[in-house]
Design a protein around this motif. Structure first.
Motif, PDB file in Angstrom:
ATOM      1  N   LEU A  23       0.870  -1.175   0.000  1.00  0.00           N
ATOM      2  CA  LEU A  23       0.000   0.000   0.000  1.00  0.00           C
ATOM      3  C   LEU A  23       0.909   1.227   0.000  1.00  0.00           C
ATOM      4  CD1 LEU A  23      -2.817  -1.112   2.449  1.00  0.00           C
ATOM      5  CD2 LEU A  23      -2.750  -1.208  -0.039  1.00  0.00           C
ATOM      6  N   ASP A  24       0.336   2.375  -0.390  1.00  0.00           N
ATOM      7  CA  ASP A  24       1.161   3.577  -0.531  1.00  0.00           C
ATOM      8  C   ASP A  24       1.447   4.194   0.841  1.00  0.00           C
ATOM      9  OD1 ASP A  24       2.249   6.089  -1.060  1.00  0.00           O
ATOM     10  OD2 ASP A  24       1.247   6.168  -3.015  1.00  0.00           O
ATOM     11  N   VAL A  25       2.657   3.995   1.310  1.00  0.00           N
ATOM     12  CA  VAL A  25       3.033   4.487   2.635  1.00  0.00           C
ATOM     13  C   VAL A  25       2.996   6.020   2.678  1.00  0.00           C
ATOM     14  CG1 VAL A  25       5.530   4.410   2.141  1.00  0.00           C
ATOM     15  CG2 VAL A  25       4.752   4.278   4.508  1.00  0.00           C
ATOM     16  N   GLY A  26       3.233   6.664   1.527  1.00  0.00           N
ATOM     17  CA  GLY A  26       3.225   8.128   1.479  1.00  0.00           C
ATOM     18  C   GLY A  26       1.825   8.676   1.695  1.00  0.00           C
ATOM     19  N   VAL A  27       0.858   8.080   1.006  1.00  0.00           N
ATOM     20  CA  VAL A  27      -0.540   8.521   1.137  1.00  0.00           C
ATOM     21  C   VAL A  27      -1.001   8.325   2.580  1.00  0.00           C
ATOM     22  CG1 VAL A  27      -2.911   7.974   0.443  1.00  0.00           C
ATOM     23  CG2 VAL A  27      -1.092   8.083  -1.287  1.00  0.00           C
ATOM     24  N   TRP A  28      -0.644   7.176   3.131  1.00  0.00           N
ATOM     25  CA  TRP A  28      -1.040   6.861   4.512  1.00  0.00           C
ATOM     26  C   TRP A  28      -0.412   7.852   5.502  1.00  0.00           C
ATOM     27  CZ3 TRP A  28       2.466   4.750   8.270  1.00  0.00           C
ATOM     28  CH2 TRP A  28       1.860   4.428   9.481  1.00  0.00           C
ATOM     29  N   LEU A  29       0.884   8.136   5.319  1.00  0.00           N
ATOM     30  CA  LEU A  29       1.579   9.050   6.241  1.00  0.00           C
ATOM     31  C   LEU A  29       1.009  10.463   6.138  1.00  0.00           C
ATOM     32  CD1 LEU A  29       5.425   8.364   6.221  1.00  0.00           C
ATOM     33  CD2 LEU A  29       3.945   8.565   8.209  1.00  0.00           C
ATOM     34  N   LYS A  30       0.730  10.883   4.908  1.00  0.00           N
ATOM     35  CA  LYS A  30       0.203  12.233   4.707  1.00  0.00           C
ATOM     36  C   LYS A  30      -1.119  12.389   5.473  1.00  0.00           C
ATOM     37  CE  LYS A  30      -1.445  15.462   1.245  1.00  0.00           C
ATOM     38  NZ  LYS A  30      -1.461  15.919  -0.113  1.00  0.00           N
ATOM     39  N   SER A  31      -1.989  11.399   5.332  1.00  0.00           N
ATOM     40  CA  SER A  31      -3.286  11.551   5.991  1.00  0.00           C
ATOM     41  C   SER A  31      -3.143  11.405   7.513  1.00  0.00           C
ATOM     42  CB  SER A  31      -4.314  10.605   5.367  1.00  0.00           C
ATOM     43  OG  SER A  31      -4.547   9.510   6.161  1.00  0.00           O
ATOM     44  N   ALA A  32      -2.220  10.549   7.981  1.00  0.00           N
ATOM     45  CA  ALA A  32      -1.996  10.408   9.430  1.00  0.00           C
ATOM     46  C   ALA A  32      -1.434  11.718  10.012  1.00  0.00           C
ATOM     47  CB  ALA A  32      -1.048   9.252   9.695  1.00  0.00           C
ATOM     48  N   LEU A  33      -0.541  12.356   9.236  1.00  0.00           N
ATOM     49  CA  LEU A  33       0.054  13.620   9.700  1.00  0.00           C
ATOM     50  C   LEU A  33      -1.014  14.713   9.834  1.00  0.00           C
ATOM     51  CD1 LEU A  33       3.309  13.666   7.529  1.00  0.00           C
ATOM     52  CD2 LEU A  33       3.261  14.018  10.007  1.00  0.00           C
ATOM     53  N   LYS A  34      -1.876  14.786   8.835  1.00  0.00           N
ATOM     54  CA  LYS A  34      -2.907  15.829   8.850  1.00  0.00           C
ATOM     55  C   LYS A  34      -3.888  15.606   9.993  1.00  0.00           C
ATOM     56  CE  LYS A  34      -3.398  17.813   4.423  1.00  0.00           C
ATOM     57  NZ  LYS A  34      -4.115  17.894   3.179  1.00  0.00           N
ATOM     58  N   GLU A  35      -4.240  14.357  10.179  1.00  0.00           N
ATOM     59  CA  GLU A  35      -5.194  14.025  11.252  1.00  0.00           C
ATOM     60  C   GLU A  35      -4.595  14.390  12.607  1.00  0.00           C
ATOM     61  OE1 GLU A  35      -6.947  12.048  14.393  1.00  0.00           O
ATOM     62  OE2 GLU A  35      -5.043  11.270  13.651  1.00  0.00           O
ATOM     63  N   TRP A  36      -3.296  14.045  12.783  1.00  0.00           N
ATOM     64  CA  TRP A  36      -2.607  14.323  14.057  1.00  0.00           C
ATOM     65  C   TRP A  36      -2.516  15.825  14.307  1.00  0.00           C
ATOM     66  CZ3 TRP A  36       2.448  16.544  13.375  1.00  0.00           C
ATOM     67  CH2 TRP A  36       3.091  16.890  14.572  1.00  0.00           C
ATOM     68  N   GLY A  61      -4.306  18.316  13.068  1.00  0.00           N
ATOM     69  CA  GLY A  61      -5.643  18.886  13.286  1.00  0.00           C
ATOM     70  C   GLY A  61      -6.116  18.628  14.713  1.00  0.00           C
ATOM     71  N   ARG A  62      -5.788  17.489  15.216  1.00  0.00           N
ATOM     72  CA  ARG A  62      -6.186  17.108  16.575  1.00  0.00           C
ATOM     73  C   ARG A  62      -5.351  17.881  17.601  1.00  0.00           C
ATOM     74  NH1 ARG A  62      -3.801  12.393  18.409  1.00  0.00           N
ATOM     75  NH2 ARG A  62      -3.726  11.551  16.304  1.00  0.00           N
ATOM     76  N   LYS A  63      -4.062  18.015  17.346  1.00  0.00           N
ATOM     77  CA  LYS A  63      -3.142  18.623  18.311  1.00  0.00           C
ATOM     78  C   LYS A  63      -3.138  20.150  18.239  1.00  0.00           C
ATOM     79  CE  LYS A  63       0.138  17.347  21.265  1.00  0.00           C
ATOM     80  NZ  LYS A  63       1.559  17.420  21.048  1.00  0.00           N
ATOM     81  N   HIS A  64      -3.260  20.692  17.023  1.00  0.00           N
ATOM     82  CA  HIS A  64      -3.175  22.152  16.856  1.00  0.00           C
ATOM     83  C   HIS A  64      -4.346  22.644  16.005  1.00  0.00           C
ATOM     84  CE1 HIS A  64       0.989  22.059  18.354  1.00  0.00           C
ATOM     85  NE2 HIS A  64       1.111  20.961  17.625  1.00  0.00           N
ATOM     86  N   PRO A  65      -5.554  22.498  16.504  1.00  0.00           N
ATOM     87  CA  PRO A  65      -6.697  22.878  15.657  1.00  0.00           C
ATOM     88  C   PRO A  65      -6.613  24.356  15.237  1.00  0.00           C
ATOM     89  CG  PRO A  65      -7.386  22.410  17.937  1.00  0.00           C
ATOM     90  CD  PRO A  65      -5.952  22.059  17.847  1.00  0.00           C
ATOM     91  N   GLY A  66      -6.897  24.577  13.967  1.00  0.00           N
ATOM     92  CA  GLY A  66      -6.920  25.951  13.449  1.00  0.00           C
ATOM     93  C   GLY A  66      -5.556  26.482  13.041  1.00  0.00           C
ATOM     94  N   GLU A  67      -4.474  25.826  13.401  1.00  0.00           N
ATOM     95  CA  GLU A  67      -3.133  26.325  13.030  1.00  0.00           C
ATOM     96  C   GLU A  67      -2.754  25.860  11.630  1.00  0.00           C
ATOM     97  OE1 GLU A  67       0.342  26.102  15.612  1.00  0.00           O
ATOM     98  OE2 GLU A  67      -1.044  25.908  17.299  1.00  0.00           O
ATOM     99  N   LEU A  68      -2.091  26.750  10.899  1.00  0.00           N
ATOM    100  CA  LEU A  68      -1.691  26.387   9.538  1.00  0.00           C
ATOM    101  C   LEU A  68      -0.759  25.175   9.538  1.00  0.00           C
ATOM    102  CD1 LEU A  68      -0.916  29.767   7.741  1.00  0.00           C
ATOM    103  CD2 LEU A  68      -2.667  28.091   7.125  1.00  0.00           C
ATOM    104  N   PHE A  69      -0.929  24.328   8.551  1.00  0.00           N
ATOM    105  CA  PHE A  69      -0.094  23.124   8.420  1.00  0.00           C
ATOM    106  C   PHE A  69      -0.217  22.617   6.989  1.00  0.00           C
ATOM    107  CE2 PHE A  69       0.326  18.383   8.927  1.00  0.00           C
ATOM    108  CZ  PHE A  69       1.634  18.365   9.384  1.00  0.00           C
ATOM    109  N   THR A  70       0.895  22.269   6.381  1.00  0.00           N
ATOM    110  CA  THR A  70       0.860  21.789   4.987  1.00  0.00           C
ATOM    111  C   THR A  70       1.722  20.542   4.840  1.00  0.00           C
ATOM    112  OG1 THR A  70       0.694  24.044   4.166  1.00  0.00           O
ATOM    113  CG2 THR A  70       1.427  22.397   2.591  1.00  0.00           C
TER     114      THR A  70
END
Ligand SMILES: Nc1ncnc2c1ncn2[C@@H]1O[C@H](COP(=O)(O)OP(=O)(O)OP(=O)(O)O)[C@@H](O)[C@H]1O
Ligand SMILES: O=P(O)(O)OC[C@H]1O[C@](O)(CO)[C@@H](O)[C@@H]1O
Ligand SMILES: [Mg+2]
Length: 485
Positions: free
Chosen positions: A368-381, A383-392
């Motif tokens: 499976l695509d580890v990059g796609v998985w990591l990207k979505s895990a990073l965004k989820e984390w 958003g949970r830890k720093h809601p509203g703060e910019l992140f790319t």
């Protein structure tokens, strides 16, 4: 030292008359003392020894290069070249140099390319190759012969090797009948046409197989079947793997080109990350079960903050985990670059029962695509830890771009030496072997030995410690052990 060294002997064809190497008369070569390699000329498997541990076994391999006497009459040679598995920069150079080397160095005139990998032996028409045709091939990426996965049918492949001559059936048949020099069998083809399959007892076949670990396991079986049938066919493999996972040899061709190409992706990820607020640049590189490309690309780039490879377990959340590290990195530098080998973290990616079973045609597990998985895990984390703060997170997947290119100058030269080494070995009568550099010197290594050995990244050695010191990344293994449950 010589007494304690055992030489890895190679299978060799017997029953064929020895003859003088045609290089002797070649106007471009002036074989003088030391030009030819003798059977006692060897390459040690190791150059680093602990002299206090005198019981260490010492192995040596026969040195590659031209022999004074060869076992083939060049005009009777019929050589087949096949490329198998995934692409790798330099495949076309190896093909080109095999053709030009066989033609120019030894005067071989019957050289054919087998299209589409192993399956091409029994399901496709071979292509006649000559120096004029392959002249520019080293400038092209991929393999002009084409390649494929799967399709390994041992008996059909060896039948085809044994019975080749199929293509020029009419000409060969009548010519040989005229001279009363033919063994032939009749076969009814599907369309009820009668085909003649000819074996010309004068022809000596050579098979040059260009492929990776899977190809080598197949080649061992072909070699065993050819030996069982007592066929005088020389078989050699030129190791090909962009992942650099083939053992014993120093490195595989195309690997350096791939590492070089990966730099562009890492640089782009760095620019994207630096230009964003809390920017992460994520690059996925090839490496099914080994992280050599990711490791080397990381070391040469110096833009990478964390390198994840299949040989090293990592974890995302908690103390000493990836997210904690990245959070600190973003706080300190405002951005971070992450390089991940495709085979890293596969066991952590959730997958369905059918995905767990999915394999490619060669039997390799489909990742499976580890990059796609990591990207979505990073965004989820985040958003949970720093809601509203910019992140790319900018994810770059240059997978095929790093291997579908022509070889660079160093790899091109390397491919030439590999091809010539292979030709000299086969012409000398060796079979069932692989050519490759060991500590910088070219050697002939028994095929089975290479097929059984894997080159993995050693996460306990200096090189990996260097990666950690360049990136500052966490020592996941130690951190994990230190975590309180
Ligand atoms: N154990 C095996 N026995 C016989 N044939 C095999 C075996 N494993 C793989 N092969 C055959 O070898 C060929 C190439 O295998 P594979 O697709 O795994 O690529 P590879 O040689 O490992 O190269 P790479 O990993 O660089 O793409 C395929 O035709 C496959 O069917
Ligand atoms: O998509 P393909 O052609 O199966 O190739 C992908 C695989 O080939 C390799 O380059 C070599 O095995 C791996 O790194 C990768 O998993
Ligand atoms: Mg492989």
């Amino acid at each position: 030292m010589a007494d304690a060294t055992s030489i890895r002997e190679l299978p060799s064809l017997t029953g064929i008359r020895l003859r003088r190497n045609p290089l002797e008369e070649n106007p471009f070569f002036h074989p003088s003392h030391g030009f030819y390699i003798t059977p006692s000329d060897v390459i040690l498997s190791q150059v680093v020894y602990d002299l206090s541990a005198d019981s260490q076994p010492r192995y040596a391999y026969h040195r590659a290069g031209p022999r004074q006497e060869i076992m083939y009459e060049p005009s009777s040679v019929k050589a087949a070249i096949v490329t198998c598995g995934g692409l790798c920069p330099g495949m076309n150079t190896v093909i080109r140099e095999l053709v030009v080397g066989l033609w120019e160095l030894y005067g071989v005139r019957k050289i054919c390319g087998i299209p589409a990998g192993y399956r091409g032996f029994y399901s496709m028409e071979a292509v006649e190759l000559n120096p004029k045709l392959v002249h520019n091939w080293h400038k092209k990426g991929g393999t002009v012969l084409s390649t494929s996965r799967g399709g390994f049918d041992l008996l059909k492949i060896v039948d085809s090797i044994q019975l080749n001559g199929y293509n020029q059936v009419c000409f060969t048949l009548w010519f040989d009948l005229f001279f009363g020099n033919l063994i032939c069998s009749l076969e009814i083809e599907f369309k009820k046409q009668i085909l003649f399959r000819c074996v010309d007892p004068q022809m000596r076949h050579q098979v040059y197989i260009i492929g990776g670990d899977g190809t080598m396991r197949g080649a061992v079986k072909i070699f065993e079947e050819v030996s069982r049938r007592k066929l005088e066919v020389g078989i050699t493999v030129i190791p090909k793997t962009v992942d650099n996972d083939v053992g014993i040899i120093d490195r595989s061709f195309g690997f350096q080109t791939a590492v070089e190409m990966a730099q562009e992706a890492i640089s782009a990820a760095h620019v994207e990350a630096e230009s964003a607020v809390n920017g992460i640049g994520l690059v996925k590189l090839m490496g099914r079960s080994t992280g050599h490309i990711a490791l080397h690309a990381t070391l040469s780039s110096r833009d990478v903050d964390c390198c994840l490879i299949p040989e090293m377990e990592f974890y995302l959340e908690g103390k000493g985990g990836l997210f904690e590290f990245l959070e600190q990195r973003l706080k300190d530098h405002g951005h971070a670059v992450l390089v991940v080998a495709e085979g890293a973290g596969q066991e952590m990616i959730p997958r369905s029962e059918s995905q767990k079973q999915e394999r490619d045609e060669s039997g390799n597990l489909v990742f499976l695509d580890v990059g796609v998985w990591l990207k979505s895990a990073l965004k989820e984390w985040w958003g949970r830890k720093h809601p509203g703060e910019l992140f790319t997170v900018k994810y770059i997947d240059p997978t095929y771009m790093i291997r579908a290119v022509p070889a660079n100058a160093t790899d091109n030269l390397y491919c030439t030496l590999l091809a010539h080494s292979a030709i000299h070995g086969v012409m000398a009568g060796y079979t069932g072997f692989v050519s490759g550099p060991i500590n910088g010197n070219y050697a002939y290594i028994p095929l089975e030995e290479v097929a059984q050995t894997k080159n993995e990244v050693n996460t306990s050695d200096h090189k990996w410690a260097w990666v950690r010191s360049v990136t500052n990344q966490p020592d996941f293994e130690t951190n994990f052990k230190g975590q309180t449950p």
